[in-house]
Design a protein around this motif. Structure first.
Motif, PDB file in Angstrom:
ATOM      1  N   VAL A   1       3.807  10.321  -6.025  1.00 23.27           N
ATOM      2  CA  VAL A   1       5.119  10.989  -5.986  1.00 23.27           C
ATOM      3  C   VAL A   1       5.915  10.708  -7.257  1.00 23.27           C
ATOM      4  N   CYS A   2       6.163   9.444  -7.541  1.00 24.21           N
ATOM      5  CA  CYS A   2       7.058   9.097  -8.649  1.00 24.21           C
ATOM      6  C   CYS A   2       6.461   9.460 -10.008  1.00 24.21           C
ATOM      7  N   LEU A   3       5.222   9.068 -10.252  1.00 22.97           N
ATOM      8  CA  LEU A   3       4.604   9.358 -11.547  1.00 22.97           C
ATOM      9  C   LEU A   3       4.437  10.865 -11.793  1.00 22.97           C
ATOM     10  N   PRO A   4       3.954  11.650 -10.807  1.00 25.81           N
ATOM     11  CA  PRO A   4       3.904  13.102 -11.038  1.00 25.81           C
ATOM     12  C   PRO A   4       5.272  13.722 -11.303  1.00 25.81           C
ATOM     13  N   PHE A   5       6.307  13.222 -10.616  1.00 25.54           N
ATOM     14  CA  PHE A   5       7.632  13.780 -10.847  1.00 25.54           C
ATOM     15  C   PHE A   5       8.132  13.433 -12.245  1.00 25.54           C
ATOM     16  N   LEU A   6       7.830  12.243 -12.717  1.00 24.56           N
ATOM     17  CA  LEU A   6       8.202  11.879 -14.093  1.00 24.56           C
ATOM     18  C   LEU A   6       7.485  12.781 -15.094  1.00 24.56           C
ATOM     19  N   ASP A   7       6.250  13.149 -14.796  1.00 21.56           N
ATOM     20  CA  ASP A   7       5.533  14.076 -15.673  1.00 21.56           C
ATOM     21  C   ASP A   7       6.184  15.456 -15.646  1.00 21.56           C
ATOM     22  N   VAL A   8       6.688  15.878 -14.477  1.00 21.11           N
ATOM     23  CA  VAL A   8       7.418  17.155 -14.383  1.00 21.11           C
ATOM     24  C   VAL A   8       8.688  17.104 -15.225  1.00 21.11           C
ATOM     25  N   VAL A   9       9.385  15.973 -15.178  1.00 16.24           N
ATOM     26  CA  VAL A   9      10.592  15.816 -16.004  1.00 16.24           C
ATOM     27  C   VAL A   9      10.236  15.952 -17.479  1.00 16.24           C
ATOM     28  N   ARG A  10       9.143  15.336 -17.884  1.00 15.52           N
ATOM     29  CA  ARG A  10       8.717  15.439 -19.286  1.00 15.52           C
ATOM     30  C   ARG A  10       8.393  16.876 -19.659  1.00 15.52           C
ATOM     31  N   ARG A  11       7.693  17.574 -18.781  1.00 17.35           N
ATOM     32  CA  ARG A  11       7.307  18.966 -19.069  1.00 17.35           C
ATOM     33  C   ARG A  11       8.506  19.901 -19.113  1.00 17.35           C
ATOM     34  N   SER A  12       9.602  19.528 -18.411  1.00 13.48           N
ATOM     35  CA  SER A  12      10.780  20.398 -18.415  1.00 13.48           C
ATOM     36  C   SER A  12      11.454  20.454 -19.774  1.00 13.48           C
ATOM     37  N   PHE A  13      11.135  19.534 -20.676  1.00 12.40           N
ATOM     38  CA  PHE A  13      11.716  19.523 -22.015  1.00 12.40           C
ATOM     39  C   PHE A  13      10.731  20.005 -23.080  1.00 12.40           C
TER      40      PHE A  13
ATOM     41  N   PRO B   1       0.811  -1.233   0.000  1.00  8.44           N
ATOM     42  CA  PRO B   1       0.000   0.000   0.000  1.00  8.44           C
ATOM     43  C   PRO B   1       0.836   1.271   0.000  1.00  8.44           C
ATOM     44  N   SER B   2       1.859   1.323   0.866  1.00 11.97           N
ATOM     45  CA  SER B   2       2.714   2.517   0.915  1.00 11.97           C
ATOM     46  C   SER B   2       3.500   2.682  -0.376  1.00 11.97           C
ATOM     47  N   LEU B   3       4.032   1.569  -0.885  1.00 14.19           N
ATOM     48  CA  LEU B   3       4.809   1.625  -2.123  1.00 14.19           C
ATOM     49  C   LEU B   3       3.943   2.081  -3.289  1.00 14.19           C
ATOM     50  N   LEU B   4       2.698   1.585  -3.341  1.00 19.49           N
ATOM     51  CA  LEU B   4       1.789   1.980  -4.404  1.00 19.49           C
ATOM     52  C   LEU B   4       1.426   3.458  -4.296  1.00 19.49           C
ATOM     53  N   GLY B   5       1.222   3.929  -3.056  1.00 22.72           N
ATOM     54  CA  GLY B   5       0.905   5.348  -2.861  1.00 22.72           C
ATOM     55  C   GLY B   5       2.039   6.258  -3.294  1.00 22.72           C
ATOM     56  N   VAL B   6       3.278   5.894  -2.925  1.00 20.62           N
ATOM     57  CA  VAL B   6       4.438   6.689  -3.342  1.00 20.62           C
ATOM     58  C   VAL B   6       4.582   6.677  -4.857  1.00 20.62           C
ATOM     59  N   LEU B   7       4.347   5.530  -5.464  1.00 22.57           N
ATOM     60  CA  LEU B   7       4.476   5.416  -6.921  1.00 22.57           C
ATOM     61  C   LEU B   7       3.459   6.298  -7.641  1.00 22.57           C
ATOM     62  N   ILE B   8       2.206   6.288  -7.162  1.00 24.76           N
ATOM     63  CA  ILE B   8       1.140   7.015  -7.847  1.00 24.76           C
ATOM     64  C   ILE B   8       1.209   8.511  -7.575  1.00 24.76           C
TER      65      ILE B   8
END
Length: 283
Positions: free
Chosen positions: A24-36, A15-22
């Motif tokens: 934290v990790c996925l939104p940050f990956l979207d931020v990385v994409r938007r930075s380019f 549960p905690s790992l899934l919450g962090v993935l959804i």
């Protein structure tokens, strides 16, 4: 195939790992994409956003102020917290002071801002006290929040608000040090300072790592008070990265904000890895 024991702890961790993935990790990956990409059209921009960020004078000022703030506050908070915890640990009823030390964390940001204005404004209590003591020329009423002194007011507020939990964590670490070893060293003729330096302090490395990481991360969370008391464009001495991000968000410069967020995230991640490696090596 996973064993039964591994499946059990995986069920607790999922549960905690899934919450962090959804969240934290996925939104940050979207931020990385938007930075380019560009903010409006979403077209590929390459490293143009990163070049714009590093060529921005406000970004360089905010980075320098944030670095200076962290470099001043971190050793000050860790050192004062350890000193206070050692003194409290020597008192018979020192544990009763824990609630008092945690009180600043419960004070709302609006109340802190009100105290700032009452104390550090041109007509505040500090100027009144200095005038009574004759330390200010007649008619001089400096506004500390509109001068270079604003940085030190911000440092004082950060230390005051975060000192409580630091003391509590240090007290927990001191309580875990075996008293029998300290008493044996004192019987062998070791001074109190040598016992602290040779026995107590080495046993506090785990607490020191935790406190340092938490204090480092909390140094990036002083934006609310600074924003409420001085607005989006405070004195240059206290213009932090959070001010810059807020102004870029208001102006819809989302591409530059994404690029800067990626840079800051990488720096924070590397800093924590360096601290982890340092403590592992010392251990």
């Amino acid at each position: 195939m996973l064993s039964r024991k591994n499946r059990v702890w995986l069920c607790f961790l999922a549960p905690s790992l899934l919450g962090v993935l959804i969240f934290v990790c996925l939104p940050f990956l979207d931020v990385v994409r938007r930075s380019f990409t560009t903010a409006v059209t979403g077209r590929w921009a390459g490293l143009a956003n990163y070049r714009a960020v590093f060529e921005n004078g406000a970004f360089r000022l905010a980075v320098w102020n944030t670095f200076r703030f962290t470099a001043v506050c971190l050793p000050l908070l860790v050192g004062l917290g350890l000193f206070a915890a050692v003194q409290l640990s020597r008192l018979k009823n020192g544990q009763r002071f824990k609630t008092m030390f945690l009180f600043p964390m419960a004070v709302p940001a609006a109340a802190i801002v009100l105290v700032w204005k009452m104390v550090f404004s041109s007509g505040g209590f500090l100027n009144l006290l200095l005038n009574r003591l004759g330390l200010l020329p007649d008619g001089m009423q400096p506004d500390y929040m509109a001068s270079g002194a604003a940085f030190w007011v911000l440092v004082f507020t950060y230390v005051w608000k975060n000192l409580g939990y630091t003391v509590v964590l240090w007290l927990a670490g001191l309580a875990s040090v075996p008293e029998s070893i300290v008493r044996a060293a004192r019987v062998d003729g070791a001074s109190q300072w040598k016992c602290f330096w040779r026995i107590v302090l080495p046993n506090l490395k785990g607490s020191l790592y935790t406190i340092t990481v938490l204090s480092f991360l909390n140094s990036f969370k002083v934006f609310r008070e600074a924003y409420l008391v001085a607005g989006s464009y405070p004195d240059e001495s206290m213009y932090l990265l959070q001010h810059l991000f807020n102004n870029w968000f208001v102006n819809l410069d989302l591409d530059k904000m994404a690029a800067a967020a990626v840079c800051v995230g990488i720096v924070l991640f590397l800093a924590i890895l360096v601290l982890q490696r340092f403590w592992d090596r010392e251990g």
